[in-house]
Enzyme design. Structure first.
Site, PDB file in Angstrom:
ATOM      1  N   HIS A 162     -67.161 -69.485 -16.988  1.00  0.00           N
ATOM      2  CA  HIS A 162     -66.159 -70.518 -16.672  1.00  0.00           C
ATOM      3  C   HIS A 162     -65.135 -70.706 -17.796  1.00  0.00           C
ATOM      4  O   HIS A 162     -64.189 -71.462 -17.651  1.00  0.00           O
ATOM      5  CB  HIS A 162     -66.829 -71.872 -16.379  1.00  0.00           C
TER       6      HIS A 162
HETATM    7 ZN   LIG Z   1     -73.600 -70.891 -12.415  1.00  0.00          ZN
END
Ligand SMILES: [Zn+2]
Length: 388
Positions: A162
Site C-alpha cells: 500500500h
Molecule cells: Zn492485505
C-alpha cells in the site's frame, strides 16, 4: 523508458539514481551453504506490550522463522540477514518530502493505525517501528536479487504493497516492491518484471508507482469490497481478478492457475515478485475472504510450480495477514514447497560431538534435513494447522 529512470528526470537526477543503486549495500552476498531465505531477528515489532492492544500479530515474522528452525529446515547461519535500507536507498523510490513527514509520529500513527504512536517521540517510533520496516525493505531487495542467482528466494517479511513514492497507508510505510524492482531495472539486471499479488487487498502502492510502465506486468487478485478501493491505481493492473468470500476454493485455485499460466506464456518476465499475503485466510477481519490453510498452501505451490515450469526466478514476500495463526500457515506452506522440491531449504549440520562416546548419543540426534531431503509428508502434516 530506459533503466529505472522516470520521464521527468534530468541528467543529474538520472546519475544520482544510478549511483544510489550501484553504491547500495542492500544486495547481499550468499555463501554456498546458505539458502536464499532472508530474515532478521529484529523484524518483529514490540512496543513495551502496547502492540497487544492492536489486532495484529507483531511477532509473525519471528514465529515463521522459529517454526522452520524447529522443524530442522533452516538455521540462523543458513539464512541471509538483510541490511537496513538507508535514507539514500529509500530516496531511490520516495520523495524527500514523504520521508521527512515520517518524523512526525502522528503520520506513523495514521499509517499503522495505532493512535498511541502520536504520543511517542520520534526516536521511539524510529527505533521500535520504522527501523524494523527498513530491515524488511532491505529483505525484499535482497530476496529479489537472490532470486536471480538461485531461481527462488523468500523474504520472511516485506510486501508493503500500500506504500507508494509519496504516501503510506494500511500498515505500509515504505514501498519495498517499487524499490526492489526499480533498483533491478536501473542496474539492467532485469528487463521485465511480473508482480503477482494474492494478498486480499489491492496492491495500490506499487501500482501507483508503475502506472504507464510497460516493463512491469501486474496480476492482482483481490477483494474489491475492502480497503483501499483505489481506482487510479487500477490503471496499472494488467490483469485484475476480483475475489469474494463466496468463491469456492477450487474455483479460486483454478482461476489463479489459468491467469498466471496465461500471463507467463505471454509476458516474458525475468523475475516474479510474489506478494503472498495470507489475510485471505478464513476469519481474517480485514481480508474478509474464507480461504482455508490448505488452500493457501496449494496457492503458493501453484505459483512456485508455474514459475519453475516457465523457468522464471521468483521472490516471495509474506505481506499482510496478522491473525495469530498466520505464522503457522506461512511456515507450513514454506515447508510444503520444500517437501515438493520447489525450493531447497537448508539447516546447519549438527555440531560434531566433542566427547569419545558418539555411539551412546547418536540415537538422540535429530536427523539432519540434508540427509533426508524429502521428509515424509501426508494429510496429517498438511492439515496440522490449528483451526480458529
Ligand atoms: Zn492485505
Amino acid at each position: 523508458m530506459e533503466g529505472g529512470f522516470l520521464p521527468y528526470m534530468d541528467d543529474l537526477e538520472k546519475q544520482e539514481l544510478m549511483w544510489s543503486c550501484v553504491e547500495s549495500n542492500l544486495f547481499p552476498s550468499i555463501a554456498i551453504d546458505q539458502c536464499p531465505v532472508v530474515f532478521h531477528p529484529e523484524y518483529d515489532i514490540s512496543f513495551f506490550g502496547l502492540e497487544k492492544y492492536h489486532p495484529f500479530d507483531a511477532g509473525k515474522w519471528g514465529t515463521v522463522f522459529r517454526l522452520l528452525e524447529e522443524w530442522g529446515l533452516v538455521s540462523p547461519t543458513t539464512v541471509v540477514h538483510p541490511e537496513e535500507a538507508t535514507r539514500r536507498d529509500l530516496l531511490i523510490v520516495h520523495t524527500s518530502r514523504y520521508l521527512n513527514s515520517l518524523y512526525s509520529p502522528c503520520v506513523c500513527a495514521r499509517i499503522f493505525e495505532m493512535n498511541f504512536l502520536c504520543l511517542m517521540p520520534y526516536f521511539v517510533t524510529n527505533k521500535y517501528l520504522l527501523r524494523k520496516m527498513r530491515l524488511q525493505v532491505g529483505g525484499t531487495v535482497a530476496a529479489c536479487r537472490l532470486a536471480l542467482e538461485r531461481n527462488w528466494a523468500i523474504n520472511i517479511g516485506g510486501g508493503f504493497h500500500h506504500a507508494s513514492s509519496n504516501a503510506g497507508g494500511g500498515f505500509c510505510v515504505y514501498a519495498d516492491i517499487t524499490l526492489a524492482v526499480r533498483m533491478l531495472l536501473t542496474l539492467n539486471l532485469v528487463k521485465r518484471v511480473l508482480i503477482v499479488d494474492v494478498d486480499a487487498h489491492q496492491g495500490n502502492g506499487y501500482e501507483r508507482d508503475f502506472i504507464g510502465d510497460a516493463r512491469v506486468f501486474i496480476l492482482d487478485m483481490f477483494n474489491p469490497k475492502i480497503y483501499p478501493k483505489d481506482s487510479k491505481a487500477e490503471e496499472a493492473i494488467s490483469r485484475m481478478v476480483h475475489i469474494d468470500a463466496d468463491m469456492p476454493t477450487d474455483r479460486y485455485l483454478e482461476s489463479l492457475f489459468d491467469n498466471l499460466d496465461t500471463v507467463l506464456g505471454e509476458f516474458e518476465a525475468d523475475l516474479i515478485v510474489y506478494n503472498a499475503g495470507t489475510d485471505s485466510l478464513e476469519g481474517d477481519p480485514l481480508g474478509r475472504l474464507e480461504l482455508t490453510p490448505e488452500c493457501i498452501m496449494k496457492r503458493d505451490e501453484i505459483v512456485f510450480q508455474l514459475a519453475k515450469d516457465h523457468a522464471t526466478p521468483i521472490a516471495m514476500l509474506t505481506s499482510g495477514g496478522y491473525q495469530k495463526n498466520n505464522a503457522q500457515v506461512i511456515a507450513e506452506s514454506i515447508k510444503n514447497l520444500h517437501t515438493r522440491g520447489l525450493i531447497q531449504l537448508r539447516a546447519a549440520p549438527p555440531k560434531p560431538a566433542h566427547h569419545h562416546h558418539h555411539h551412546h548419543h547418536q540415537q538422540n540426534q535429530a536427523p539432519s534435513p540434508n540427509q533426508s531431503p524429502n521428509p515424509p509428508t501426508g494429510p496429517a502434516t498438511l492439515l496440522a494447522v490449528p483451526k480458529r
